[in-house]
Every structure is written in structure tokens, then in C-alpha cells.
Design an enzyme around this catalytic site. Structure first.
Site, PDB file in Angstrom:
ATOM      1  N   SER A  92       0.765  -1.173  -0.048  1.00 16.58           N
ATOM      2  CA  SER A  92      -0.037   0.019  -0.084  1.00 16.58           C
ATOM      3  C   SER A  92       0.913   1.195  -0.140  1.00 16.58           C
ATOM      4  O   SER A  92       0.344   2.557  -0.012  1.00 16.58           O
ATOM      5  CB  SER A  92      -1.041   0.163   1.082  1.00 16.58           C
ATOM      6  OG  SER A  92      -2.223  -0.771   0.864  1.00 16.58           O
TER       7      SER A  92
ATOM      8  N   LYS B 109       0.064   3.746  -2.785  1.00 21.94           N
ATOM      9  CA  LYS B 109      -0.683   4.900  -2.597  1.00 21.94           C
ATOM     10  C   LYS B 109      -0.381   6.345  -2.528  1.00 21.94           C
ATOM     11  O   LYS B 109      -0.845   7.232  -2.658  1.00 21.94           O
ATOM     12  CB  LYS B 109      -1.881   4.745  -1.445  1.00 21.94           C
ATOM     13  CG  LYS B 109      -2.613   3.373  -1.627  1.00 21.94           C
ATOM     14  CD  LYS B 109      -3.549   3.393  -0.229  1.00 21.94           C
ATOM     15  CE  LYS B 109      -4.648   2.043  -0.473  1.00 21.94           C
ATOM     16  NZ  LYS B 109      -3.979   0.817  -0.359  1.00 21.94           N
TER      17      LYS B 109
ATOM     18  N   SER C 195      -6.098   3.360   4.377  1.00 21.18           N
ATOM     19  CA  SER C 195      -5.592   2.458   3.353  1.00 21.18           C
ATOM     20  C   SER C 195      -6.535   1.928   2.574  1.00 21.18           C
ATOM     21  O   SER C 195      -6.580   0.782   2.291  1.00 21.18           O
ATOM     22  CB  SER C 195      -4.602   1.461   3.900  1.00 21.18           C
ATOM     23  OG  SER C 195      -3.575   0.895   2.837  1.00 21.18           O
TER      24      SER C 195
END
Length: 643
Positions: free
Chosen positions: A285, A288, A476
Site C-alpha cells: 500500500s 498509494k 488505506s
């Protein structure tokens, strides 16, 4: 796109992602725009300077007033201290015990006396300097009140007063005239003999002028930057000392079999530590971060996503057009407080249609196209609730219910767009059997008294883009990341597909002058194990955002979770105890897939030096101990006396 080999290619692609990296957050609403817009979500801001919070309970919060068009979420002001106009009153009245006439003269001369800026502790420490007149701290221009308490004799109209001895109005008039003459003489004597101590002399000594003096115009204040650019606070660290401090921790078997690390001094730009730093590895993640930077730079922090309804091609038919807003809600809820809502949109449509009853609902999701899942996603990602099918229309990021589980997935709709359209149809009194996928008609004319096909019936807007990226980063949210990533492609005139999105994100990173060749993306969220990003790219992106050169990127830091405080970092840096030094100091985006633990963010050392870092590890046999070992590296940097 030519895929580059990843350093952890040996990891099995069938491993399921961990669901432990997300935590519940709260958003606070704020006023919308001219169109019915969602509010703003609460933000935990962080300064890009050399201040560091002393504890998670007292984070340093910067001013975010310059977010272009966005809503600021700064801390609430405290009670305004009262003004000090009374001080001018007392000074004027204390001039040698003079009568009321002199008291008024002193008041006129002292009209500009006041407290000036009201200096008081601000809500987060420091000093709050209020502008004059802003709620009680400015100049008090009021003349002192005339009252018996000020030393004057109260005059009444009682019958026993002077001139009312029964000799009639004429006698009373004579007394009044005589009394007026006496008072005038007393006043004149008082003014002549007045001793003007201290500042009173200055107030009363100025001679009157025939023409008033015009004050020079006050220039407009310069806008406050979104985040103050990072400067070199504290003693500069050396690469040798940083290596001695963290190298043994980086080599720990608990961290994993393959570790990639980069540490950068923001002020000097010096690389303080590098281990496999230029080699792409599975980012999870932390992907991102690239998505947030790309969408903020392409759309801008104030951009809002619109969900619209237009009239269909026949009477009673309405078309719900998805605008790619993943936070769209049915009604008010705690998951996305302040989000655009379908019930608001339904009320607009009913009003616009007037006496025409809605009979059919079409939903148009043509803004996004291509596959609805990405290459590299696990087959259980949707069923386990890690993500939804990526469509241009959905409510609650595709969730069945507006809830967010700290651990484990959130159940998702099998067809998010259809579910949203049926919820909307129910609000209009249209049966679910009359809900179909379709296309909005081209605007056309209509007969008198009828609604023209394609005529707008209603629109609701999301909160500003900066607030959407905050949620995406802090919690997230994978679905939000994919939906927002589409905006990068659409802003560049490309279709809203996975391939066009990832190419647009990398292209935007390249346009920012960053090493985009060190990224290979298959999605915008990081769920795909095919993704590859290097620690060098992540640290350079963070350092660039901290530099203040691109204010839109600086706003990205507001969404990064704080260790031991918020989002996916809420329960990080807890064990072992040595890691707790990072609580409230480390701010970073985490990433977790089975066997993969990553973290990229910023921290301030004990000496006040701002560092950005990226730690990316794979091959850990235990997710809990692997994350704790990763936290230990960042915590050691916080403690590092490495000058």
C-alpha cells in the site's frame, strides 16, 4: 508497459493480502459548495519543519488555510478574551477628578486607546495574535459611559429640585440657565488647569486639523503556504553514523529475507542510508503515495467529484450518472461523514420533475471502462472485502454496509453500481425491477410542459480531493485509491481503465522530475503483487512534497497516519517498548501483503532533523514480528544522535 523484474519475484502470487493495516477514523463535516456538496473530513495535519510533537496527545498541527478551494480543518479557536476598552474609560475618568465635560473630552482624545492584538496561547501552544477588532482583542472606540458611579451628581426631575419652588416655569428656566453658566465656567477652569500625566498628555496635546488624515490602505496579507517548506533544523547527520545505528536492525532476520531501505535528509538532500535502494520491490500500500501525489497534482486539492441525474429519453425516466466518487453515501453515516448523499440527490430530482412521477431509473457508469479488477489481485480480494469491483458508481466504497473493520475485510456488493442505483430508485419510489444499466441521452428539446431528455435534474458533489486522498491514505482504502487513480487518466484525456490509470500515474510522477523508471504499476492501490517501486523513488517523492515547490503535494502529508495515534499506524510502535519512542513522531504510509511489510514516511530525530525514509521487506515468516522489526528501524532513527 514493459514489466521490470522485481527483487522478490519468488513470493507466491496466490498469497492472500493481510487485512490488518486499516483502522477506523472520523471525519468532520464543513459547508458545501453552490452545488450540493459534501463536507470535509477531519484531518490530522503534520508540519514539514523542525518541530516535533512531544506525545501522540499533542501533535503539532500546521495551518492548512491555503488549500486551493478546499476546506480547512484546523483546530477550533478557544474563547475570545474580552477587550480592554474599559482601560481607556478608567484613564479618561482619572484625569484630576474633572467634571463630566472634561471626562468626555478625555474620552474623545483617547478614542484610539485599546488592547491592540489580543496575545494569548493558541489551541496548540504558541501565541495567537488576533487582528484588531476580531472578537474582542482590538481597539475599543467606545466613549466612556456617563453614570453616577463616574463621580458625577445624578440629576432627577423630582419636585424638590432647584427651580421648582412653586414660582412657575419662568423661575425654573432662570435657574437652569444660571446652572448652565456655572457648569460652563467650571468646565473651562478644569480644562485649563488639567494636569495631563503620562500618555494622557499625548492624547490631548494634538491640535485639531481641518481635514481628517486618511490612513494608508492595508495591503492584502500573503497567503499562508499549505505546509511550510522543510528547513535544516538540528545538527546534520552523517551517513556513517546512521549506518552504524540502523544497519544491524536492517540485517535482522525478523525483518525478512529481502530488505530495501532508503533514508534521506530533507534539508540537505543527502542520502544517509541506502540498501537495495534503487531496486524495485513489492510496495504493497505504499503505492498509494504515488497515487495521492498524481491525483493531487493533476486535479488539484479542491477538485470535487460530481454525481448527476438527468432526464431520460421518455417521460418518468431518470438517469443516474456515476462520477467516480467512492465516498458517495445513501444517507448520513459515520463511515464518510460529510459525503455526498443519494437522499439529497433524490430530493432534488423530485423537485425538478414536479408533477411527473419517476417510473424508471437507468445508471450510467461509462466514465470508467475496461476490466473491473487488476492483474495481480488475488481471487479472494473482493470476497474477503479488501476491495470492490471498480465502477464509476458506488456507495460507501462498494461496501454492503457503511462500516469499516479494523481487522478483516468489509463485505462488498457483488455489483456496486447496480446496488447504488437500486437504493436511489427506492428513494424515488421506483421498484428495483425498473432499474437498468444504460446511457444518458444527448440533450434535446422538448414540448412545452415536458422535461427535455438530458436535462439536468440534480447533482451532489464530494468533499474536496484533498479530503478524499486523506481518507485513502489514512485508512488505506483500496477501492478509494483505484477510483481516485482513475481521475489522473481522465484528467489527461485518457479512458478510465487500469492500464491508462497506471500509465498516467507514472507519467505524472515523471513530469514532477522524479525517477519514474523505478516504478512499475498494475493498480493504484498496491493490492497487485505485480507492482514494483524502489525506496529511492518513495523518498524522493516525499522530500519533493516537503520542499514546498508543489503546494498541492504538500497537502498529502495531512493524510499520513501517525504512529500510535491514527489510521493504520494506530497500533504500531507499541511493542517492544523500545519502539514507543516513535509514537507521535513517525508519520508514514504502511503496506502489508502476506509476507510483505513496507513503510514510507517522515520523522524528526531527537535533535530536530527531518528525515524521510522507505523500508520495504519481504520474506518475513511472521507478520507481527516482521512489522515490529520494521518499526524498530524507524524508532532507532528517531533516537539517533548521528551527527
Amino acid at each position: 508497459m514493459a514489466a521490470r523484474a522485481l527483487s522478490n519475484a519468488g513470493v507466491e502470487l496466490s498469497d492472500q493480502p493481510s487485512a490488518g493495516e486499516r483502522a477506523q477514523g472520523a471525519w468532520a463535516s464543513a459547508p458545501g459548495t453552490a452545488a450540493v456538496a459534501g463536507g470535509t473530513y477531519g484531518r490530522a495535519s503534520v508540519p514539514i519543519n523542525n518541530l516535533r510533537p512531544t506525545s501522540p496527545a499533542q501533535p503539532v498541527v500546521p495551518d492548512s488555510a491555503a488549500r486551493a478551494g478546499g476546506a480547512s480543518n484546523g483546530p477550533a479557536e478557544g474563547a475570545v478574551a474580552p477587550g480592554s476598552g474599559q482601560e481607556a474609560d478608567q484613564v479618561a475618568r482619572g484625569a484630576a477628578g474633572v467634571g463630566p465635560g472634561v471626562e468626555h473630552a478625555a474620552a474623545r482624545g483617547a478614542a484610539a486607546v485599546g488592547a491592540g492584538p489580543n496575545e494569548r496561547p493558541g489551541p496548540g501552544g504558541g501565541t495567537d495574535l488576533r487582528a484588531p477588532g476580531a472578537g474582542g482583542g482590538g481597539t475599543d472606540m467606545r466613549a466612556p459611559a456617563a453614570s453616577p458611579a463616574a463621580g458625577r451628581t445624578a440629576v432627577t426631575n423630582d419636585a424638590a429640585g432647584p427651580g421648582t419652588d412653586g414660582r412657575g416655569r419662568k423661575s425654573r428656566t432662570k435657574w437652569v440657565v444660571a446652572l448652565s453658566v456655572v457648569i460652563a465656567l467650571v468646565v473651562a477652569a478644569g480644562v485649563v488647569g488639567l494636569v495631563r500625566p503620562g500618555p494622557v498628555a499625548g492624547w490631548l496635546s494634538a491640535e485639531p486639523t481641518n481635514t481628517p488624515t486618511t490612513a494608508p490602505p492595508t495591503p492584502d496579507p500573503s497567503p499562508t503556504p499549505v505546509l511550510v517548506a522543510a528547513t535544516g533544523g538540528g545538527a546534520a547527520l552523517t551517513a556513517d553514523s546512521v549506518t552504524r545505528a540502523i544497519d544491524p536492525l536492517v540485517k535482522s532476520t525478523a525483518l525478512g529475507t529481502k530488505v530495501h531501505v532508503a533514508v534521506l535528509d530533507v534539508a540537505s538532500g543527502e542520502v544517509l542510508y541506502a540498501r537495495n535502494a534503487d531496486t524495485m520491490t513489492t510496495p504493497a500500500s505504499t503505492t498509494k503515495l504515488l497515487t495521492a501525489a498524481a491525483v493531487l497534482s493533476s486535479r488539484g486539492p479542491s477538485y470535487r467529484l460530481s454525481t448527476r441525474v438527468v432526464a431520460g429519453s421518455r417521460p418518468g425516466e431518470v438517469v443516474l450518472i456515476g462520477g467516480g466518487d467512492p465516498t458517495l453515501a445513501t444517507t448520513a453515516n459515520k463511515l464518510f461523514p460529510g459525503a455526498a448523499r443519494l437522499d439529497t440527490l433524490a430530493a432534488q430530482v423530485k423537485k425538478a420533475l414536479g408533477t411527473t412521477k419517476p417510473t424508471r431509473v437507468l445508471y450510467d457508469i461509462s466514465l470508467f471502462s475496461g476490466p473491473e479488477t487488476a492483474r495481480g489481485w488475488d481471487g479472494s480480494d473482493i470476497s474477503f472485502g479488501q476491495v470492490s469491483r471498480i465502477q464509476a458508481l458506488m456507495v460507501n466504497a462498494g461496501r454492503v454496509k457503511p462500516i469499516h473493520n479494523e481487522f478483516g475485510g468489509d463485505p462488498r456488493s457483488s455489483n456496486p453500481a447496480d446496488a447504488a442505483a437500486k437504493a436511489f430508485a427506492k428513494m424515488l419510489g421506483v421498484p428495483s425491477s425498473a432499474v437498468k444499466k444504460g446511457k444518458a441521452p444527448v440533450a434535446a428539446s422538448a414540448a412545452a410542459g415536458e422535461v427535455a431528455p438530458g436535462a439536468p435534474l440534480g447533482v451532489v458533489q464530494s468533499p474536496p480531493m484533498v479530503q478524499l486522498t486523506d481518507w485513502m491514505l489514512e485508512q488505506s482504502d483500496n477501492t478509494a485509491a483505484e477510483a481516485l487513480g482513475r481521475q489522473v487518466a481522465i484528467a489527461g484525456g485518457k479512458p478510465g481503465t487500469f492500464d491508462d490509470t497506471t500509465e498516467a500515474i507514472i507519467g505524472r510522477i515523471r513530469d514532477l522530475g522524479l525517477p519514474a523508471d523505478e516504478a512499475n504499476l498494475y493498480d493504484a492501490s498496491g493490492l497487485s503483487r505485480n507492482n514494483g517501486i524502489s525506496p529511492t523513488l518513495l523518498t524522493q517523492l516525499l522530500a519533493f512534497a516537503a520542499s514546498g515547490e508543489q503546494p498541492a503535494l504538500s497537502s498529502m502529508f495531512g493524510g499520513l497516519p501517525v504512529a500510535g495515534w491514527s489510521g493504520t499506524m494506530l497500533k504500531r510502535f507499541v511493542k517492544p517498548q523500545a519502539n514507543q519512542v516513535g509514537q507521535g513522531v513517525v508519520r508514514a504510509k504502511t503496506g502489508t501483503l502476506s509476507g510483505v511489510n513496507t513503510m514510507a514516511g517522515m520523522l524528526t530525530t531527537a535533535d530536530g532533523r527531518l528525515l524521510v525514509f522507505a523500508i520495504m521487506a519481504s520474506g518475513s515468516g511472521n507478520a507481527v514480528t516482521g512489522r515490529a522489526a520494521l518499526d524498530r528501524v524507524a524508532a532507532r532513527l528517531v533516537q539517533c544522535d548521528c551527527s
